[in-house]
Every structure is written in C-alpha cells, then in structure tokens.
Write a protein that holds these residues in place. Structure first.
Motif, short mmCIF file in Angstrom:
data_model
loop_
_atom_site.label_atom_id
_atom_site.label_comp_id
_atom_site.label_asym_id
_atom_site.label_seq_id
_atom_site.Cartn_x
_atom_site.Cartn_y
_atom_site.Cartn_z
N THR A 119 0.82 -1.21 0.00
CA THR A 119 0.00 0.00 0.00
C THR A 119 0.85 1.26 0.00
N HIS A 120 2.02 1.24 0.62
CA HIS A 120 2.90 2.42 0.58
C HIS A 120 3.47 2.61 -0.83
N LEU A 121 3.79 1.53 -1.51
CA LEU A 121 4.25 1.59 -2.90
C LEU A 121 3.13 2.15 -3.78
N ILE A 122 1.93 1.66 -3.59
CA ILE A 122 0.78 2.15 -4.36
C ILE A 122 0.60 3.65 -4.16
N ARG A 123 0.65 4.08 -2.91
CA ARG A 123 0.48 5.50 -2.59
C ARG A 123 1.54 6.34 -3.30
N ALA A 124 2.79 5.90 -3.26
CA ALA A 124 3.87 6.66 -3.89
C ALA A 124 3.68 6.75 -5.40
N ILE A 125 3.28 5.66 -6.04
CA ILE A 125 3.07 5.65 -7.48
C ILE A 125 1.91 6.58 -7.86
N VAL A 126 0.79 6.43 -7.17
CA VAL A 126 -0.39 7.22 -7.51
C VAL A 126 -0.16 8.71 -7.27
N HIS A 127 0.38 9.05 -6.11
CA HIS A 127 0.63 10.47 -5.83
C HIS A 127 1.65 11.05 -6.81
N GLY A 128 2.71 10.30 -7.09
CA GLY A 128 3.73 10.77 -8.02
C GLY A 128 3.17 10.96 -9.42
N TYR A 129 2.39 10.00 -9.89
CA TYR A 129 1.79 10.11 -11.22
C TYR A 129 0.85 11.31 -11.30
N ASN A 130 -0.04 11.42 -10.34
CA ASN A 130 -1.00 12.53 -10.38
C ASN A 130 -0.32 13.89 -10.29
N ARG A 131 0.74 14.00 -9.48
CA ARG A 131 1.47 15.28 -9.41
C ARG A 131 2.17 15.57 -10.74
N LEU A 132 2.81 14.56 -11.32
CA LEU A 132 3.57 14.74 -12.55
C LEU A 132 2.67 15.02 -13.75
N VAL A 133 1.64 14.21 -13.92
CA VAL A 133 0.81 14.30 -15.13
C VAL A 133 -0.38 15.24 -14.95
N ASN A 134 -1.03 15.17 -13.80
CA ASN A 134 -2.26 15.94 -13.60
C ASN A 134 -2.04 17.23 -12.81
N GLY A 135 -0.87 17.39 -12.21
CA GLY A 135 -0.59 18.59 -11.44
C GLY A 135 -1.38 18.69 -10.15
N CYS A 136 -1.76 17.55 -9.59
CA CYS A 136 -2.54 17.56 -8.35
C CYS A 136 -2.27 16.27 -7.58
N SER A 137 -2.74 16.24 -6.34
CA SER A 137 -2.64 15.03 -5.53
C SER A 137 -4.03 14.42 -5.41
N PRO A 138 -4.11 13.09 -5.37
CA PRO A 138 -5.43 12.45 -5.32
C PRO A 138 -6.19 12.81 -4.05
N PRO A 139 -7.51 12.81 -4.12
CA PRO A 139 -8.27 12.63 -5.35
C PRO A 139 -8.28 13.91 -6.15
N CYS A 140 -8.11 13.81 -7.44
CA CYS A 140 -8.13 15.00 -8.28
C CYS A 140 -8.72 14.64 -9.63
N GLU A 141 -9.14 15.65 -10.35
CA GLU A 141 -9.75 15.44 -11.66
C GLU A 141 -8.83 16.00 -12.72
N SER A 142 -8.83 15.39 -13.84
CA SER A 142 -7.98 15.82 -14.94
C SER A 142 -8.67 15.46 -16.25
N SER A 143 -8.24 16.09 -17.32
CA SER A 143 -8.76 15.70 -18.63
C SER A 143 -8.00 14.48 -19.14
N ARG A 144 -6.96 14.10 -18.42
CA ARG A 144 -6.16 12.94 -18.80
C ARG A 144 -6.61 11.74 -17.97
N LEU A 145 -5.66 10.95 -17.57
CA LEU A 145 -5.94 9.78 -16.74
C LEU A 145 -6.01 10.19 -15.28
#
Length: 188
Positions: A28-54
C-alpha cells in the motif's frame, strides 16, 4: 494544467479513470507513492483529483473500500483496476515484522486475543505485546489467526468478486507484489 479549454458549446471527453488498490501488507505504501507521483507529474494535483487525462483513484484497503457503492459500481461496470496482492506466507511474515514495531494506534489498544488459543496470550493485551510474548512459529500463527488471516480472506473474496471471469470483471489486473522482487516475473 489540463490542456486547452474546450471551445464554447463543445464537450470535453471525460477523463480516463483507473482504480489501483491493495490490501493490508500488499504494497500500500508503494501504491500511494506511485499514484501520488503520477497525479502530481501528469495531472498537477494530488489524489483525489480530476484531470482531462488519466485520473488514478487509490484504494488503500480494497477489502473495505470495494464494499462502498461508488467503487463497487465502478468495478462492477467494468471500470479498469489493478489489485495488488501478495503470497499468503509473505503477507504473514511481513505482518509479524511490521506489527511488532509499527506505531499505529490500534496496535496499542488492549483487546482479548485469547481466541487465538496460544500460550502466553491473556485478555487485555495489545497486538504488539502479544507478538513480543510469543516466539517462533507462534508469532506467525497469531498473525494468521488475527490480522493476516483476515486480510487473506479479504483478498480471496475480492478476487472472486472482481478479478475472475464474468460480466464487468475483465478489466481488473491482479498484480503480485512479489513480481517486483524478480525482474523475470514482471510483464514486458
């Protein structure tokens, strides 16, 4: 951050959404790091967040959260998901190590663990204290009869409900945490 605005009167396609989740002691810590990192990098936000992308939704403990109506509906209608799982023996060993020293509040709460029927276990002991009193196999047996066993039961129940064949189930991937230990086990 989400790209150019849609022209007046045009509808923007809804974002793609994926659910990534796991169970207690399954990464779960690995999952959290991946999800938060992806959303910050691609969506410019931390979950939960909305984006026009993924948009990635994170389920810290799928065994609890997939009972919620929203997530159940999402997965039940074929929403894509990745469920991290772990080999039961690895889960139990990790649970013993973690629960013996972690600072989580519930590990410090006195409860009656005598249902485990292990020597030295008395009423009104904390989870951590029970693990300190027990030795060898009894520690693994305690973890199996208490938290670890319940987690394994939940992994099986979620797998039967969401990851097997059937309507709305074909879009969930079961990812074994152990695959990250062995490069040959990772998908290409």
């Amino acid at each position: 951050a989400d790209g150019p605005a849609a022209p007046h009167g045009a509808h923007r396609a809804p974002p793609a959404v994926i659910l990534i989740g796991g169970f207690h002691k399954t990464g779960t810590h690995l999952i959290r790091a991946i999800v938060h990192g992806y959303n910050r990098l691609v969506n410019g936000c931390s979950p939960p967040c909305e984006s026009s992308r993924l948009t990635i939704l994170r389920s810290h403990h799928m065994e609890r959260e997939l009972d919620s109506d929203a997530l159940s509906l999402f997965v039940g209608q074929g929403g894509p998901c990745v469920a991290f799982v772990r080999h039961p023996l690895e889960l139990i060993a990790s649970g013993v190590r973690y629960h013996a020293s972690a600072g989580e509040q519930w590990l410090q709460e006195k409860r009656d663990y005598t249902f485990t029927q292990l020597p030295g276990v008395r009423p009104n002991m904390t989870y951590r204290k029970v693990l300190k009193v027990l030795r060898g196999r009894d520690r693994a047996t305690f973890e199996m009869r208490a938290m670890g066993g319940a987690t394994i039961d939940h992994m099986v129940a979620v797998a039967r409900r969401w990851l097997g064949p059937g309507p709305g189930r074909g879009r969930c991937l079961r990812q074994h945490l152990e695959a990250f230990y062995d490069e040959a086990s990772l998908p290409e």
